[in-house]
Motif scaffolding. Structure first.
Motif, PDB file in Angstrom:
ATOM      1  N   LEU A 119      -2.854  -1.372   3.428  1.00 20.80           N
ATOM      2  CA  LEU A 119      -3.525  -1.671   2.313  1.00 20.80           C
ATOM      3  C   LEU A 119      -5.003  -1.305   2.710  1.00 20.80           C
ATOM      4  O   LEU A 119      -5.577  -1.394   3.867  1.00 20.80           O
ATOM      5  CB  LEU A 119      -3.531  -3.283   2.101  1.00 20.80           C
ATOM      6  N   GLU A 120      -5.771  -0.848   1.914  1.00 24.08           N
ATOM      7  CA  GLU A 120      -7.227  -0.399   1.870  1.00 24.08           C
ATOM      8  C   GLU A 120      -7.930  -1.218   1.174  1.00 24.08           C
ATOM      9  O   GLU A 120      -7.814  -0.942  -0.260  1.00 24.08           O
ATOM     10  CB  GLU A 120      -7.175   1.032   1.899  1.00 24.08           C
ATOM     11  N   GLY A 166       0.752  -1.346   0.133  1.00 23.97           N
ATOM     12  CA  GLY A 166      -0.030   0.051  -0.019  1.00 23.97           C
ATOM     13  C   GLY A 166       0.971   1.217  -0.077  1.00 23.97           C
ATOM     14  O   GLY A 166       0.466   2.229   0.623  1.00 23.97           O
ATOM     15  N   ASN A 204      -1.247  -1.839   9.655  1.00 28.08           N
ATOM     16  CA  ASN A 204      -2.310  -0.938   9.959  1.00 28.08           C
ATOM     17  C   ASN A 204      -3.760  -0.916   9.732  1.00 28.08           C
ATOM     18  O   ASN A 204      -4.745  -0.134  10.042  1.00 28.08           O
ATOM     19  CB  ASN A 204      -1.941   0.565   9.198  1.00 28.08           C
ATOM     20  N   ALA A 205      -4.008  -2.194   9.051  1.00 28.06           N
ATOM     21  CA  ALA A 205      -5.194  -2.387   8.570  1.00 28.06           C
ATOM     22  C   ALA A 205      -6.124  -2.805   9.752  1.00 28.06           C
ATOM     23  O   ALA A 205      -5.557  -3.778  10.592  1.00 28.06           O
ATOM     24  CB  ALA A 205      -5.249  -3.464   7.499  1.00 28.06           C
ATOM     25  N   VAL A 222      -1.159   6.362   4.210  1.00 33.49           N
ATOM     26  CA  VAL A 222      -0.207   5.879   4.987  1.00 33.49           C
ATOM     27  C   VAL A 222       0.986   5.350   4.472  1.00 33.49           C
ATOM     28  O   VAL A 222       2.049   5.477   5.128  1.00 33.49           O
ATOM     29  CB  VAL A 222      -0.911   4.824   5.983  1.00 33.49           C
ATOM     30  N   ASN A 226      -1.291  -0.103 -10.295  1.00 30.05           N
ATOM     31  CA  ASN A 226       0.108   0.300 -10.456  1.00 30.05           C
ATOM     32  C   ASN A 226       1.013  -0.487 -10.332  1.00 30.05           C
ATOM     33  O   ASN A 226       2.497  -0.126 -10.430  1.00 30.05           O
ATOM     34  CB  ASN A 226       0.275   1.248  -9.221  1.00 30.05           C
ATOM     35  N   ALA A 256       1.604  -2.163  -4.256  1.00 29.50           N
ATOM     36  CA  ALA A 256       0.231  -1.421  -4.339  1.00 29.50           C
ATOM     37  C   ALA A 256      -0.600  -2.402  -5.105  1.00 29.50           C
ATOM     38  O   ALA A 256      -0.549  -3.437  -5.252  1.00 29.50           O
ATOM     39  CB  ALA A 256       0.354  -0.086  -4.930  1.00 29.50           C
ATOM     40  N   TYR A 311      -6.605   8.410   0.376  1.00 33.93           N
ATOM     41  CA  TYR A 311      -6.401   9.274  -0.827  1.00 33.93           C
ATOM     42  C   TYR A 311      -7.090   8.597  -1.992  1.00 33.93           C
ATOM     43  O   TYR A 311      -7.150   7.515  -2.129  1.00 33.93           O
ATOM     44  CB  TYR A 311      -4.977   9.585  -1.283  1.00 33.93           C
ATOM     45  N   GLY A 347      -0.695   4.790  -0.932  1.00 34.87           N
ATOM     46  CA  GLY A 347      -1.507   5.517  -0.250  1.00 34.87           C
ATOM     47  C   GLY A 347      -1.201   6.329   0.811  1.00 34.87           C
ATOM     48  O   GLY A 347       0.094   7.001   0.845  1.00 34.87           O
ATOM     49  N   GLY A 359      -1.108   7.719  14.775  1.00 31.56           N
ATOM     50  CA  GLY A 359      -1.967   6.940  14.526  1.00 31.56           C
ATOM     51  C   GLY A 359      -1.861   5.837  13.541  1.00 31.56           C
ATOM     52  O   GLY A 359      -2.711   5.195  13.285  1.00 31.56           O
ATOM     53  N   ARG A 394      -7.405  -7.235  13.498  1.00 35.83           N
ATOM     54  CA  ARG A 394      -7.175  -6.583  14.960  1.00 35.83           C
ATOM     55  C   ARG A 394      -8.049  -7.622  15.775  1.00 35.83           C
ATOM     56  O   ARG A 394      -7.638  -7.646  17.028  1.00 35.83           O
ATOM     57  CB  ARG A 394      -7.847  -5.028  14.991  1.00 35.83           C
ATOM     58  N   ASN A 400      -2.673  11.886  12.946  1.00 38.72           N
ATOM     59  CA  ASN A 400      -3.259  10.506  12.687  1.00 38.72           C
ATOM     60  C   ASN A 400      -2.524   9.404  11.519  1.00 38.72           C
ATOM     61  O   ASN A 400      -2.412   8.258  11.877  1.00 38.72           O
ATOM     62  CB  ASN A 400      -4.847  10.698  12.205  1.00 38.72           C
TER      63      ASN A 400
HETATM   64  P1  NAP Z   1      -5.295   4.654   0.673  1.00 41.41           P
HETATM   65  O1  NAP Z   1      -4.881   6.188   0.958  1.00 41.41           O
HETATM   66  O2  NAP Z   1      -6.551   4.524   0.140  1.00 41.41           O
HETATM   67  O3  NAP Z   1      -4.332   3.775   0.184  1.00 41.41           O
HETATM   68  C1  NAP Z   1      -4.740   2.261  -0.102  1.00 41.41           C
HETATM   69  C2  NAP Z   1      -3.379   1.419  -0.712  1.00 41.41           C
HETATM   70  O4  NAP Z   1      -4.080   0.143  -0.587  1.00 41.41           O
HETATM   71  C3  NAP Z   1      -2.809   2.110  -1.658  1.00 41.41           C
HETATM   72  O5  NAP Z   1      -1.547   1.984  -1.822  1.00 41.41           O
HETATM   73  C4  NAP Z   1      -3.722   1.467  -2.855  1.00 41.41           C
HETATM   74  O6  NAP Z   1      -2.899   1.085  -4.145  1.00 41.41           O
HETATM   75  C5  NAP Z   1      -3.657  -0.199  -2.030  1.00 41.41           C
HETATM   76  N1  NAP Z   1      -4.646  -0.924  -2.682  1.00 41.41           N
HETATM   77  C6  NAP Z   1      -6.118  -0.654  -2.912  1.00 41.41           C
HETATM   78  N2  NAP Z   1      -6.675  -1.604  -3.291  1.00 41.41           N
HETATM   79  C7  NAP Z   1      -5.764  -2.693  -3.503  1.00 41.41           C
HETATM   80  C8  NAP Z   1      -5.922  -4.087  -4.190  1.00 41.41           C
HETATM   81  N3  NAP Z   1      -7.179  -4.451  -4.848  1.00 41.41           N
HETATM   82  N4  NAP Z   1      -4.737  -4.849  -3.968  1.00 41.41           N
HETATM   83  C9  NAP Z   1      -3.671  -4.475  -3.550  1.00 41.41           C
HETATM   84  N5  NAP Z   1      -3.558  -3.027  -3.072  1.00 41.41           N
HETATM   85  C10 NAP Z   1      -4.379  -2.299  -3.160  1.00 41.41           C
HETATM   86  O7  NAP Z   1      -5.668   4.377   2.317  1.00 41.41           O
HETATM   87  P2  NAP Z   1      -4.732   4.829   3.751  1.00 41.41           P
HETATM   88  O8  NAP Z   1      -5.478   6.109   4.383  1.00 41.41           O
HETATM   89  O9  NAP Z   1      -3.359   4.817   3.151  1.00 41.41           O
HETATM   90  O10 NAP Z   1      -5.041   3.597   4.682  1.00 41.41           O
HETATM   91  C11 NAP Z   1      -4.435   2.341   4.520  1.00 41.41           C
HETATM   92  C12 NAP Z   1      -4.677   1.378   5.575  1.00 41.41           C
HETATM   93  O11 NAP Z   1      -4.442   1.904   6.804  1.00 41.41           O
HETATM   94  C13 NAP Z   1      -6.240   1.188   5.708  1.00 41.41           C
HETATM   95  O12 NAP Z   1      -6.290  -0.431   6.136  1.00 41.41           O
HETATM   96  C14 NAP Z   1      -6.638   2.049   6.790  1.00 41.41           C
HETATM   97  O13 NAP Z   1      -7.783   1.687   7.475  1.00 41.41           O
HETATM   98  C15 NAP Z   1      -5.486   2.221   7.609  1.00 41.41           C
HETATM   99  N6  NAP Z   1      -5.319   3.579   8.519  1.00 41.41           N
HETATM  100  C16 NAP Z   1      -5.596   4.631   7.956  1.00 41.41           C
HETATM  101  C17 NAP Z   1      -5.001   5.598   8.914  1.00 41.41           C
HETATM  102  C18 NAP Z   1      -5.126   7.059   8.096  1.00 41.41           C
HETATM  103  O14 NAP Z   1      -4.991   8.121   8.885  1.00 41.41           O
HETATM  104  N7  NAP Z   1      -5.579   7.295   6.817  1.00 41.41           N
HETATM  105  C19 NAP Z   1      -4.919   5.795  10.179  1.00 41.41           C
HETATM  106  C20 NAP Z   1      -4.645   4.185  10.547  1.00 41.41           C
HETATM  107  C21 NAP Z   1      -4.989   3.253   9.674  1.00 41.41           C
HETATM  108  P3  NAP Z   1      -3.282   1.991  -5.243  1.00 41.41           P
HETATM  109  O15 NAP Z   1      -2.604   3.407  -5.202  1.00 41.41           O
HETATM  110  O16 NAP Z   1      -2.496   1.197  -6.402  1.00 41.41           O
HETATM  111  O17 NAP Z   1      -4.862   1.869  -5.597  1.00 41.41           O
END
Ligand code: NAP
Length: 369
Positions: free
Chosen positions: A96-97, A13, A120-121, A18, A43, A39, A200, A16, A350, A125, A346
């Motif tokens: 990963l999301e 991931g 982080n997913a 994170v 990509n 990713a 994102y 993304g 976080g 948990r 976060n």
């Molecule tokens: P994000 O910006 O949407 O990024 C998601 C990532 O997952 C991207 O690298 C994406 O790759 C990849 N992905 C999506 N669909 C996929 C697939 N089918 N196969 C393989 N890879 C795939 O999400 P994020 O905010 O970084 O969050 C990532 C994780 O951390 C999530 O589980 C979220 O719940 C957790 N989290 C987030 C935060 C926060 O503050 N944002 C905090 C704590 C925990 P592409 O770019 O190629 O689509």
């Protein structure tokens, strides 16, 4: 001077919100070096720099060579195993999301191939043999890792996770009070959560500018239940969640880029500390033993602000490498006993920073490298 051999790490991931934070925070890391990025299939095959053109959100950059890494498909755990065999990968951070069951089985596929997963997913948990770590609060939950490995017949691989970013602003202060010997019966919490928490591209701008959205899917349940697992005990090969405190959470999305705020009212048990005692407990809370010397650990995990209008996301989220929780407005509550406002970054404390700190802790305990 002694040269330290860095552990090669991967970020699943990596494109993304994170994932980018992992890449940026690991650019100068003394123990870990990013050598593998993955990713979605959309990509996979692109150079990291090409995939991130126009998408990189941070003011700091990536480490040497990272822009030239070719993105792998994160669904391909066999490719990661090959990287391990070539000495390019020691363990992965998972950011990963995807659909929950897909992440759950994918993280297991990496661990089954002997690749530790620091995630982080939320998918893993609630598995009773998976530690949900906040390094300063429940480092002893890492003791479940050998039990997890034995139960699943995994050799070097394991899964360790971070809790949700929403709980970070009140979990360490809550733990510090419990550790000081005060029971906490109930917490009433309203969160004001940044848009970067939605990934994102995240929340559409027309939904959030000039607005507050009083709903974040699944967030209230996580905010209410995850603290109980973190405060739980290892019994019969499982982490048994604590039964208290009872938490009621309202989670809101607000037009802030980074930094989750939590407004908290808290009820103690029979023994109630004074406000001055509470402040003393929080300002002296040290978390991890200093001698561990973990690079990502904040020097002071809880920072108190005395000004009437702090903490604020823009002014306080970056405190101590963005790894500290900043507290303010500490005052009596007219319904419960104590009120305060907590703030943490976060995507760093976080998410990526917390994940790196967990990895440092697990390395110090001998589970990595
Ligand atoms: P994000 O910006 O949407 O990024 C998601 C990532 O997952 C991207 O690298 C994406 O790759 C990849 N992905 C999506 N669909 C996929 C697939 N089918 N196969 C393989 N890879 C795939 O999400 P994020 O905010 O970084 O969050 C990532 C994780 O951390 C999530 O589980 C979220 O719940 C957790 N989290 C987030 C935060 C926060 O503050 N944002 C905090 C704590 C925990 P592409 O770019 O190629 O689509």
């Amino acid at each position: 001077m002694e040269t330290i051999q860095k552990i090669p790490v991967g970020v699943l991931g990596a494109t993304g919100m994170v994932g980018q934070q992992y890449i940026a925070l690991l650019a100068q890391h003394p123990w870990f070096e990013v050598r593998y990025v993955a990713a979605s299939p959309r990509n996979a095959g692109k150079l990291y720099r090409d995939a991130m053109a126009g998408r990189w959100q941070l003011s700091s950059g990536w480490g040497p060579g990272v822009g030239d890494l070719v993105l792998e498909d994160a669904n391909d755990a066999a490719a990661a195993l090959q990287a391990v065999q070539q000495g390019r990968l020691g363990f992965v951070f998972s950011a990963l999301e995807m659909e929950k069951d897909a992440i759950l089985s994918l993280e297991e596929a990496y661990a089954a191939r002997g690749i530790p997963v620091i995630s982080n997913a939320s998918a893993n948990r609630w598995n009773a043999d998976v530690p949900m770590l906040i390094a300063e609060v429940n480092p002893h939950h890492a003791d479940i890792i050998p039990i997890q490995q034995k139960a699943r017949s995994w050799d070097k691989g394991f899964i360790a996770v971070k809790p949700n970013c929403s709980i970070q602003s009140y979990m360490t202060p809550l733990y510090a009070l419990l550790k000081a010997g005060y029971e906490v019966n109930r917490l009433f919490i309203t969160t004001l959560q940044a848009v970067s928490g939605a990934g994102y591209p995240g929340v559409p701008s027309l939904d959030i500018i000039d607005n507050v959205v009083p709903y974040i899917g699944g967030e209230e349940e996580k905010s209410e239940l995850e603290p109980l697992k973190i405060l739980g005990t290892i019994r019969n090969g499982q982490i048994q969640p604590a039964s208290a405190p009872k938490i009621s959470a309202h989670c809101n999305r607000v037009p802030v880029v980074n930094g989750h705020t939590a407004c908290v009212s808290l009820e103690f048990g029979a023994k109630k500390p004074s406000i001055e005692e509470v402040k003393a407990i929080w300002s002296s809370f040290s978390g991890l033993p200093q001698e561990l010397n973990l690079p990502m650990a904040p020097k002071q995990p809880i920072i108190l602000r005395e000004e009437a209008n702090r903490p604020q996301p823009r002014k306080d989220r970056d405190a101590d490498k963005a790894m500290a929780v900043t507290l303010g407005r500490i005052r009596p509550c007219t319904i419960f006993d104590l009120r305060f406002v907590g703030l943490s970054h976060n995507t760093i404390r976080g998410a990526a920073g917390g994940g790196i700190l967990n990895a440092e802790l697990l390395k110090a305990k001998g589970y990595l490298g």
